[in-house]
Design an enzyme around this catalytic site. Structure first.
Site, mmCIF file in Angstrom:
data_model
loop_
_atom_site.group_PDB
_atom_site.id
_atom_site.type_symbol
_atom_site.label_atom_id
_atom_site.label_comp_id
_atom_site.label_asym_id
_atom_site.label_seq_id
_atom_site.Cartn_x
_atom_site.Cartn_y
_atom_site.Cartn_z
ATOM 1 N N GLU A 80 -44.849 -34.504 -55.947
ATOM 2 C CA GLU A 80 -45.899 -35.407 -56.423
ATOM 3 C C GLU A 80 -46.971 -34.604 -57.147
ATOM 4 O OE1 GLU A 80 -47.215 -37.370 -52.888
ATOM 5 O OE2 GLU A 80 -48.151 -35.584 -52.031
ATOM 6 N N ASP A 138 -57.389 -33.637 -53.596
ATOM 7 C CA ASP A 138 -56.919 -34.019 -54.928
ATOM 8 C C ASP A 138 -58.007 -33.802 -55.996
ATOM 9 O OD1 ASP A 138 -54.809 -34.952 -53.342
ATOM 10 O OD2 ASP A 138 -55.587 -36.994 -53.340
#
Length: 327
Positions: free
Chosen positions: A213, A29
């Site tokens: 997401e 991420d």
């Protein structure tokens, strides 16, 4: 002698190869920003992992943002353990660096988005100090059909801050923030920017099968581009993440893909997917340095047992204005 020379040549060639292509660092991420001449990378990790580099190739570890888990987080999110904090987002405005981050129990929408600020990213600067402002948003199982993780801050043409976020459930959300970024603006107005079909028979407490997401909004050439990740991360070589995109003339949408399918109806144009060498490409950010756009994301390395690594690729734009990854 010949064997010795051959060995030396092999060592030399290996050193040259390493210098040209330094080993990829572990990352999940990722998001990046530049201060002065140094690049700073923030990733999911204990206390939020931080790396720095002078060239976006060779990276050195820096102190984590948090030495220990914020006390408010352990109280607000049952199931949050240790200090493993997810999906940071970094931005700079009016002399302040703002770092949003995610606190969650895996597979549940018992989640919060927090905010920390600093005036510098250089740990050697005497002014270096992260100030935690605690919870900005919270999702509650049984109450909310959204998940308060994977934040990304974007400002509109007037400079108004908006936060996009979301994972599974009913998809990607958008909310306007107060100028201090510490809470939603009043009256609170929530919008859905993107979602995928979810089986109606599933309990509200379950993430569901609408796997979307990691939103990131990037403004370019009169459009807002909404990047998301479809399918599944966090499974090593079994990961199926892929990077998708849609765009809109308005920050609040509607976002459409290349075939004009709304992202709220499962639309999305593929930007990048995995192959036999790299699995599960996703949770991307887009940054611009010296007039060059870059796509950064994590991918699971097939040559290293599926461990997640940082990837940084130049991002181009085709004649119709859609993003393409340059080789």
């Amino acid at each position: 002698m010949q064997k010795l020379l051959l060995s030396l040549l092999l060592l030399l060639s290996s050193a040259v190869a390493w210098a040209q292509a330094p080993p990829r660092i572990p990352a999940h991420d990722p998001v990046m920003i530049r201060q002065d001449t140094r690049y700073y990378l923030f990733c999911t990790g204990r206390g939020i992992a931080v790396w720095s580099s002078s060239d976006m190739k060779s990276w050195q570890p820096e102190p984590a943002v948090f030495a220990e888990a914020p006390a408010w987080a352990t109280a607000a999110v049952p199931g949050f353990r240790g200090n493993h904090i997810w999906a940071p987002d970094i931005s700079f405005h009016n002399g302040q660096y703002s770092l949003f981050y995610s606190i969650s129990a895996f597979g549940k929408n018992t989640s919060c988005i927090g905010l920390a600020t600093n005036t510098t990213l250089n740990p050697k600067d005497p002014k270096y100090k992260w100030v935690d402002h605690g919870r900005v948003l919270q999702s509650v199982p049984g109450r909310d059909m959204w998940n308060a993780i994977d934040p990304n801050l974007i400002r509109d043409a007037a400079g108004t801050p908006w936060l996009t976020f979301g994972s599974f459930w009913n998809g990607i959300k958008l909310v306007k923030l107060r100028p201090d970024l510490k809470a939603p603006a009043q009256p609170e107005q929530w919008q859905t920017l993107a979602s995928r079909p979810r089986s109606a028979q599933l309990a509200d407490s379950l993430p569901g099968d609408g796997a979307i997401e990691a939103p990131f909004i990037f403004q370019k050439n009169g459009f807002y581009y909404l990047f998301t990740s479809f399918d599944y991360c966090c499974r090593g070589v079994e990961s199926t993440y892929k990077i998708m995109v849609g765009r809109s003339k308005s920050l609040t949408g509607p976002y459409l893909d290349r075939a004009n399918v709304p992202l709220t109806q499962g639309g999305g144009t593929l930007v990048l997917a995995g192959d036999n060498n790299w699995f599960g490409l996703g949770h991307n950010a887009v940054v611009t340095f010296d007039k060059t756009d870059y796509l950064l994301f994590h991918a699971y390395d097939a040559a290293d047992q599926g461990h997640p690594k940082l990837r940084v690729e130049k991002l181009g734009w085709d004649t119709a204005g859609w993003p393409v990854v340059k080789p």
